[in-house]
Design a protein around this motif. Structure first.
Motif, PDB file in Angstrom:
ATOM      1  N   THR A   1      18.432 -14.134  -2.726  1.00 55.02           N
ATOM      2  CA  THR A   1      16.937 -14.759  -2.304  1.00 55.02           C
ATOM      3  C   THR A   1      17.107 -15.529  -1.006  1.00 55.02           C
ATOM      4  O   THR A   1      17.851 -16.572  -1.119  1.00 55.02           O
ATOM      5  CB  THR A   1      16.368 -15.561  -3.454  1.00 55.02           C
TER       6      THR A   1
ATOM      7  N   ASN B   1      22.463  -2.778  -3.343  1.00 54.76           N
ATOM      8  CA  ASN B   1      23.317  -1.685  -3.968  1.00 54.76           C
ATOM      9  C   ASN B   1      24.803  -1.884  -4.072  1.00 54.76           C
ATOM     10  O   ASN B   1      25.283  -2.599  -2.916  1.00 54.76           O
ATOM     11  CB  ASN B   1      22.660  -0.372  -3.454  1.00 54.76           C
TER      12      ASN B   1
ATOM     13  N   MET C   1      13.384 -12.209  -1.753  1.00 51.79           N
ATOM     14  CA  MET C   1      14.333 -11.831  -2.919  1.00 51.79           C
ATOM     15  C   MET C   1      14.595 -10.127  -2.256  1.00 51.79           C
ATOM     16  O   MET C   1      13.921  -9.341  -2.112  1.00 51.79           O
ATOM     17  CB  MET C   1      14.000 -11.535  -4.308  1.00 51.79           C
ATOM     18  N   LEU C   2      15.718  -9.971  -2.062  1.00 51.29           N
ATOM     19  CA  LEU C   2      16.424  -8.570  -1.691  1.00 51.29           C
ATOM     20  C   LEU C   2      17.495  -7.977  -2.589  1.00 51.29           C
ATOM     21  O   LEU C   2      18.391  -8.889  -3.046  1.00 51.29           O
ATOM     22  CB  LEU C   2      16.960  -8.687  -0.339  1.00 51.29           C
ATOM     23  N   SER C   3      17.085  -6.778  -3.269  1.00 48.30           N
ATOM     24  CA  SER C   3      18.023  -6.294  -4.004  1.00 48.30           C
ATOM     25  C   SER C   3      19.287  -5.579  -3.094  1.00 48.30           C
ATOM     26  O   SER C   3      18.889  -4.667  -2.300  1.00 48.30           O
ATOM     27  CB  SER C   3      17.587  -5.255  -4.992  1.00 48.30           C
TER      28      SER C   3
ATOM     29  N   SER D   1      21.162  -9.444  -6.395  1.00 57.01           N
ATOM     30  CA  SER D   1      20.106  -9.736  -5.623  1.00 57.01           C
ATOM     31  C   SER D   1      20.332 -10.979  -5.073  1.00 57.01           C
ATOM     32  O   SER D   1      20.968 -11.817  -5.424  1.00 57.01           O
ATOM     33  CB  SER D   1      18.733  -9.935  -6.628  1.00 57.01           C
TER      34      SER D   1
ATOM     35  N   VAL E   1      11.747  -5.437  -1.810  1.00 55.43           N
ATOM     36  CA  VAL E   1      11.626  -6.955  -1.120  1.00 55.43           C
ATOM     37  C   VAL E   1      10.416  -7.839  -1.797  1.00 55.43           C
ATOM     38  O   VAL E   1       9.303  -7.108  -1.619  1.00 55.43           O
ATOM     39  CB  VAL E   1      11.527  -7.158   0.461  1.00 55.43           C
TER      40      VAL E   1
END
Length: 82
Positions: free
Chosen positions: A77, A9, A5-7, A75, A1
């Motif tokens: 945001t 999977n 922004m968060l990735s 990702s 994080v």
């Protein structure tokens, strides 16, 4: 994080809402196109599943978490809030 922004999977992800305000589910996930599949409220019955034109989840609430399924790593945001 990082910076809102968060990735995500491939497959199912449990995500927190990284915004001080509620976020439109469509504004957050529609830009992902076909990579995005479904988002489900963890503690309820609300769902956003555009493939089947189901949207009983208009906003993601600040402070809550949601299950999100994607078909490839992406990702998202969150808006920075006020």
């Amino acid at each position: 994080v990082e910076n809102g922004m968060l990735s995500l999977n491939f497959g199912w992800n449990l995500i927190p809402v990284l915004s001080k305000e509620n976020v439109s589910v469509q504004a957050l996930f529609d830009p992902l196109g076909d990579s995005f599949q479904v988002v489900v409220d963890v503690a309820g019955l609300s769902v956003y599943w555009p493939q089947y034109q189901i949207n009983t989840l208009a906003v993601l609430q600040s402070g809550k978490s949601y299950f999100v399924k994607v078909s490839q790593p992406v990702s998202i945001t969150f808006p920075s809030g006020k």
